[in-house]
Design an enzyme around this catalytic site. Structure first.
Site, PDB file in Angstrom:
ATOM      1  CB  ALA A  64      -0.926   0.017   1.216  1.00  0.00           C
ATOM      2  CB  SER A  65       0.555   4.470  -1.707  1.00  0.00           C
ATOM      3  OG  SER A  65       0.391   3.862  -2.964  1.00  0.00           O
TER       4      SER A  65
END
Length: 208
Positions: free
Chosen positions: A9-10
């Site tokens: 996930a970013s």
């Protein structure tokens, strides 16, 4: 052959483990055992992803790199995507993504050498297409975000993202105690860019 799941996930605010159960179910349906799971919160637009490269370092020829979607693996520009794919090819690791049917169909069908090469070429083409779409989506979102910020600034309404002061104070305390970035990242699930920004803040305060 080992299957290694990659979850990304970013940002820290996003749940990188969100798709873990879906990957486990997918593997179980094919009698694949997930040997290890690699989880990190880093942007897909950068090659600075230690868990991804730890996965590749752990892999042997023929192992599977399993992802939910190609954009979990890459939102890279063309040059960086070519570098990453060359690294994966050199390790002889096979990319299998839930959103790329040719990748997992290829693993399930017995073929002769000519058929295998044709199927691999088709799969590589589709992989490149999805990588390009992921990059375009990233650039489009960044452009819309910049336009929205510019508009908000013009209207005097832009305040920026609120800082997580409690978390950042804890990270800076860890840095002052001399903890490694890796240990801090694992303890707080924050990104390297966040640690770098706070390390500069610590250095500035110590020099004041």
């Amino acid at each position: 052959m080992f299957t290694r799941a990659y979850l990304r996930a970013s940002t820290q605010d996003q749940d990188a483990k969100r798709a873990e159960n879906e990957l486990k179910k997918f593997a179980a349906e094919r009698d694949w055992k997930i040997a290890a799971t690699y989880i990190e919160n880093e942007s897909g637009a950068t090659l600075k992803r230690p868990e991804l490269f730890r996965l590749l370092a752990d892999s042997q020829p023929g192992d599977i790199l399993l992802v939910e979607q190609i954009d979990r693996l890459t939102r890279l520009n063309l040059e960086d995507w070519d570098r990453l794919r060359n690294d994966i090819t050199a390790k002889q690791v096979l990319i299998v993504s839930l959103d790329l049917p040719t990748s997992w169909t290829m693993m399930a069908v017995k073929r002769d050498d000519v058929q295998a090469r044709i199927f691999q070429a088709i799969n590589n083409m589709m992989l490149d297409v999805l990588a390009a779409i992921a990059r375009k989506d990233y650039e489009d979102r960044r452009r819309r975000q910049s336009q929205g910020i510019a508009k908000a600034k013009e209207a005097g309404a832009y305040r920026g993202r609120p800082e997580d002061a409690k978390r950042n104070d804890a990270i800076m305390a860890m840095l002052r105690r001399g903890q490694t970035w890796e240990s801090i990242r694992h303890a707080t699930r924050c990104s390297n860019s966040t640690i770098a920004r706070l390390a500069k803040r610590v250095k500035a305060s110590e020099g004041a």
